[in-house]
Design a protein around this motif. Structure first.
Motif, mmCIF file in Angstrom:
data_model
loop_
_atom_site.group_PDB
_atom_site.id
_atom_site.type_symbol
_atom_site.label_atom_id
_atom_site.label_comp_id
_atom_site.label_asym_id
_atom_site.label_seq_id
_atom_site.Cartn_x
_atom_site.Cartn_y
_atom_site.Cartn_z
ATOM 1 N N LEU A 356 -19.926 -26.137 -12.710
ATOM 2 C CA LEU A 356 -19.714 -25.250 -13.854
ATOM 3 C C LEU A 356 -18.261 -24.818 -13.984
ATOM 4 C CD1 LEU A 356 -22.893 -23.087 -13.249
ATOM 5 C CD2 LEU A 356 -22.558 -24.693 -15.141
ATOM 6 N N ASP A 357 -17.392 -25.397 -13.172
ATOM 7 C CA ASP A 357 -15.959 -25.108 -13.238
ATOM 8 C C ASP A 357 -15.262 -26.224 -14.007
ATOM 9 O OD1 ASP A 357 -13.272 -24.649 -12.885
ATOM 10 O OD2 ASP A 357 -13.286 -24.841 -10.703
ATOM 11 N N TRP A 358 -15.067 -26.010 -15.316
ATOM 12 C CA TRP A 358 -14.490 -27.050 -16.159
ATOM 13 C C TRP A 358 -12.973 -27.064 -16.130
ATOM 14 C CZ3 TRP A 358 -17.057 -31.067 -17.764
ATOM 15 C CH2 TRP A 358 -18.464 -30.986 -17.758
ATOM 16 N N VAL A 359 -12.356 -26.066 -15.543
ATOM 17 C CA VAL A 359 -10.909 -26.116 -15.367
ATOM 18 C C VAL A 359 -10.572 -27.177 -14.314
ATOM 19 C CG1 VAL A 359 -8.851 -24.817 -14.718
ATOM 20 C CG2 VAL A 359 -10.654 -23.703 -16.042
ATOM 21 N N SER A 360 -11.297 -27.155 -13.208
ATOM 22 C CA SER A 360 -11.097 -28.178 -12.174
ATOM 23 C C SER A 360 -11.572 -29.548 -12.638
ATOM 24 C CB SER A 360 -11.839 -27.784 -10.892
ATOM 25 O OG SER A 360 -11.344 -26.571 -10.371
ATOM 26 N N ARG A 361 -12.546 -29.555 -13.552
ATOM 27 C CA ARG A 361 -13.127 -30.822 -14.022
ATOM 28 C C ARG A 361 -12.660 -31.157 -15.429
ATOM 29 N NH1 ARG A 361 -18.976 -30.745 -14.427
ATOM 30 N NH2 ARG A 361 -18.792 -32.994 -14.195
ATOM 31 N N VAL A 382 -10.291 -14.886 -20.744
ATOM 32 C CA VAL A 382 -9.800 -15.959 -21.599
ATOM 33 C C VAL A 382 -9.024 -17.019 -20.813
ATOM 34 C CG1 VAL A 382 -7.610 -14.841 -22.149
ATOM 35 C CG2 VAL A 382 -8.648 -16.388 -23.819
ATOM 36 N N GLY A 383 -8.540 -16.671 -19.614
ATOM 37 C CA GLY A 383 -7.675 -17.572 -18.861
ATOM 38 C C GLY A 383 -8.203 -18.982 -18.668
ATOM 39 N N PRO A 384 -9.436 -19.167 -18.190
ATOM 40 C CA PRO A 384 -9.953 -20.525 -18.001
ATOM 41 C C PRO A 384 -10.027 -21.337 -19.295
ATOM 42 C CG PRO A 384 -11.206 -18.986 -16.677
ATOM 43 C CD PRO A 384 -10.318 -18.152 -17.566
ATOM 44 N N SER A 385 -10.317 -20.695 -20.416
ATOM 45 C CA SER A 385 -10.356 -21.426 -21.685
ATOM 46 C C SER A 385 -8.987 -22.002 -22.018
ATOM 47 C CB SER A 385 -10.817 -20.495 -22.813
ATOM 48 O OG SER A 385 -12.178 -20.157 -22.686
ATOM 49 N N ALA A 386 -7.942 -21.172 -21.849
ATOM 50 C CA ALA A 386 -6.586 -21.644 -22.105
ATOM 51 C C ALA A 386 -6.190 -22.728 -21.111
ATOM 52 C CB ALA A 386 -5.611 -20.467 -22.042
ATOM 53 N N ALA A 387 -6.582 -22.542 -19.843
ATOM 54 C CA ALA A 387 -6.225 -23.513 -18.808
ATOM 55 C C ALA A 387 -6.888 -24.864 -19.048
ATOM 56 C CB ALA A 387 -6.616 -22.974 -17.433
ATOM 57 N N GLU A 390 -4.953 -26.685 -21.617
ATOM 58 C CA GLU A 390 -3.678 -27.159 -21.074
ATOM 59 C C GLU A 390 -3.863 -28.416 -20.237
ATOM 60 O OE1 GLU A 390 -2.045 -23.936 -18.900
ATOM 61 O OE2 GLU A 390 -1.605 -22.704 -20.674
ATOM 62 N N ARG A 391 -4.976 -28.507 -19.542
ATOM 63 C CA ARG A 391 -5.211 -29.644 -18.652
ATOM 64 C C ARG A 391 -5.757 -30.865 -19.385
ATOM 65 N NH1 ARG A 391 -7.180 -27.821 -12.639
ATOM 66 N NH2 ARG A 391 -5.701 -26.111 -12.337
ATOM 67 N N ASN A 392 -6.338 -30.651 -20.555
ATOM 68 C CA ASN A 392 -6.868 -31.783 -21.329
ATOM 69 C C ASN A 392 -6.503 -31.595 -22.804
ATOM 70 O OD1 ASN A 392 -8.307 -33.877 -22.482
ATOM 71 N ND2 ASN A 392 -10.176 -33.508 -21.307
ATOM 72 N N PRO A 393 -5.201 -31.631 -23.125
ATOM 73 C CA PRO A 393 -4.761 -31.346 -24.499
ATOM 74 C C PRO A 393 -5.191 -32.382 -25.527
ATOM 75 C CG PRO A 393 -2.925 -32.128 -23.153
ATOM 76 C CD PRO A 393 -4.084 -31.940 -22.224
ATOM 77 N N LEU A 395 -8.158 -33.673 -25.896
ATOM 78 C CA LEU A 395 -9.514 -33.458 -26.406
ATOM 79 C C LEU A 395 -9.867 -31.997 -26.608
ATOM 80 C CD1 LEU A 395 -11.596 -36.105 -24.423
ATOM 81 C CD2 LEU A 395 -11.070 -36.099 -26.857
ATOM 82 N N VAL A 396 -9.153 -31.090 -25.971
ATOM 83 C CA VAL A 396 -9.518 -29.678 -26.038
ATOM 84 C C VAL A 396 -8.445 -28.897 -26.789
ATOM 85 C CG1 VAL A 396 -10.142 -27.610 -24.738
ATOM 86 C CG2 VAL A 396 -10.735 -29.882 -23.841
ATOM 87 N N ARG A 397 -8.875 -28.180 -27.811
ATOM 88 C CA ARG A 397 -7.974 -27.318 -28.564
ATOM 89 C C ARG A 397 -8.385 -25.863 -28.340
ATOM 90 N NH1 ARG A 397 -7.534 -26.450 -35.104
ATOM 91 N NH2 ARG A 397 -5.813 -24.935 -35.032
ATOM 92 N N PHE A 398 -7.417 -25.022 -28.007
ATOM 93 C CA PHE A 398 -7.670 -23.608 -27.744
ATOM 94 C C PHE A 398 -7.015 -22.757 -28.835
ATOM 95 C CE2 PHE A 398 -5.790 -19.720 -25.822
ATOM 96 C CZ PHE A 398 -6.957 -19.009 -25.642
ATOM 97 N N VAL A 399 -7.795 -21.833 -29.408
ATOM 98 C CA VAL A 399 -7.286 -20.919 -30.434
ATOM 99 C C VAL A 399 -7.523 -19.493 -29.958
ATOM 100 C CG1 VAL A 399 -7.467 -20.160 -32.838
ATOM 101 C CG2 VAL A 399 -7.733 -22.591 -32.270
ATOM 102 N N ARG A 400 -6.455 -18.737 -29.839
ATOM 103 C CA ARG A 400 -6.514 -17.374 -29.298
ATOM 104 C C ARG A 400 -6.778 -16.363 -30.418
ATOM 105 N NH1 ARG A 400 -4.359 -15.216 -24.542
ATOM 106 N NH2 ARG A 400 -3.434 -17.277 -24.128
#
Length: 438
Positions: A356-361, A382-387, A390-393, A395-400
């Protein structure tokens, strides 16, 4: 807008305060004679051993309570906000509430009262007096119950109790899930404003922990404008769908099977592909589905609002928030993730927190994913969402977002939420899908 200060909580849990007091008292007075020390050393050692034993037992008990609370379904959320008064304003009813970080935030919400039997839609702030610590907000509509008689309530993010309350025509359907049959709302696309409507694409809405399927009603107009059919689902332990055998949340590791059943229902009833919408724990559930299900190739995109993308980070945050010592919080994580802990948690099987840790995965995210998350989310940082972004730019878009707290990004700024989601999904719909089979 200024907000009222929260009262300071006492430092540490009660058992920790008692331990600190005991340590302080036992340390008072210097040892002035070696003979006294020798005489009383056995007693001192006995007291120290007893104290250590008591503290260890208290720590284990607290860790067990913490771990069990995480996976125990919330049947009826507490209504802890005092309803101070309901008055007649220039444009209709207005409600007066204590001013705090939640009640003074702009936007539209629901106020539940009378144990959830009453629901009212609460609109903009009409006046705010920091001197007496109250805020006055417009009452846009009372869906059910007598708001004037309400004493306490709960400000929530779902806004509309049912699709009909939002002016939407919905069909009640039943989705066959592993533990029985789960009710869902099926809503047709309506009139799309997209030049290439998403014909054959269904939006499957996955609510969060302690919420129900009406959480997704806010997103239906956005899906409709893209030409999507919407399926607002229930899943095990949420109070609408049947309970799991152990009546415990799997934090996404079990609930994804109910999402799989919903996607299969969509495919069996005319869908070609799906887009998953997930809120809070519904985000964790959606990511597990995409990671584990054979139907994952039919997912065009994932839209997550205030999602849990790393449960270990959330558990650490919640431990700090509740003044639980770090070691106790780690023990709570161990109880959740190890088979021996099931006697305390009630889980039929341990929860794989690493999965369940998608930052590491991050490299395991293989579907275009949009994350909308407020920087002041008090429950899911919010930190893990942003991270993750950053680690998979690619496919993943983050909007604050700001001021939205937990999963209320739409409530605070519905136009921005809608604009962002439609822009993202239009790009996904227009992009070719190499290797896709239909």
């Amino acid at each position: 807008m200024p907000t009222a200060r929260r009262p300071r909580r006492p430092s540490g849990a009660p058992w920790a305060q008692a331990a600190a007091s005991l340590a302080h008292r036992s340390g008072q007075g210097a040892l002035t004679a070696a003979g006294w020390a020798v005489r009383w050393a056995p007693t001192a050692l006995s007291v120290a051993a007893t104290t250590a034993f008591v503290l260890a037992g208290a720590s284990s008990a607290l860790a067990g309570v913490f771990a069990r609370a995480v996976v125990t379904p919330v049947r009826r959320p507490s209504e802890s906000t005092p309803v101070l008064a309901v008055v007649d304003g220039p444009d209709g009813l207005e409600v007066i509430l204590p001013a705090d970080e939640a009640t003074t935030v702009p936007g539209v919400y629901s106020l539940t009262f009378d144990g959830g039997a009453g629901v009212a839609r609460i609109g903009p702030v009409t006046s705010f007096d920091p001197r007496d610590g109250t805020v006055q907000r417009a009452v846009e509509e009372v869906y059910r119950g007598d708001l004037r008689a309400a004493v306490r309530g709960r400000l929530t993010g779902f806004v509309y109790p049912t699709p009909a309350d939002a002016g939407l025509d919905a069909e009640d359907v039943e989705v066959p899930v592993p533990v029985g049959s789960a009710p869902a709302w099926l809503i047709s696309p309506g009139l799309a404003d997209h030049p290439r409507p998403a014909e054959g694409v269904w939006a499957v809405m996955v609510h969060g922990r302690g919420a129900r399927r009406n959480e997704g009603i806010r997103a239906v107009p956005t899906a409709q404008r893209l030409g999507m059919t919407s399926l607002l689902i229930s899943y095990r332990n949420d109070g609408d769908a049947p309970d799991a055998e152990d009546s415990r949340y799997g934090l996404g590791t079990t609930e994804w099977e109910d999402v799989e059943a919903a996607v299969r229902y969509a495919l069996d009833h005319g869908a070609r592909d799906v887009v998953l919408f997930g809120w809070s724990m519904g985000g964790a559930v959606s990511l597990q589905f995409v990671d584990r299900s054979d139907l994952a190739p039919r997912v065009l995109a994932v839209v997550l609002t205030g999602p849990v993308v790393d449960w270990m980070d959330v558990l650490r945050h919640q431990a700090r928030l509740n003044r639980i010592p770090e070691a106790v919080g780690l023990l709570g994580q161990w109880l959740l993730s190890n088979r021996a802990g099931r006697f305390v948690t009630g889980l039929a099987a341990p929860v794989d927190l690493k999965a369940l840790d998608w930052v590491s995965r991050a490299d395991h995210v293989r579907v275009p994913t949009l994350i909308l998350h407020s920087e002041d989310d008090e429950y899911v940082p919010v930190g893990p969402s942003a991270a993750l972004a950053e680690r998979n730019p690619e496919l993943v878009r983050f909007v604050r977002f700001r001021q939205a707290h937990h999963t209320r990004e739409w409530n605070v700024d519905p136009e921005r939420w809608d604009r962002t989601v439609r822009g993202f999904l239009r790009a996904v719909l227009a992009a070719p899908r190499p290797g896709a089979s239909h």
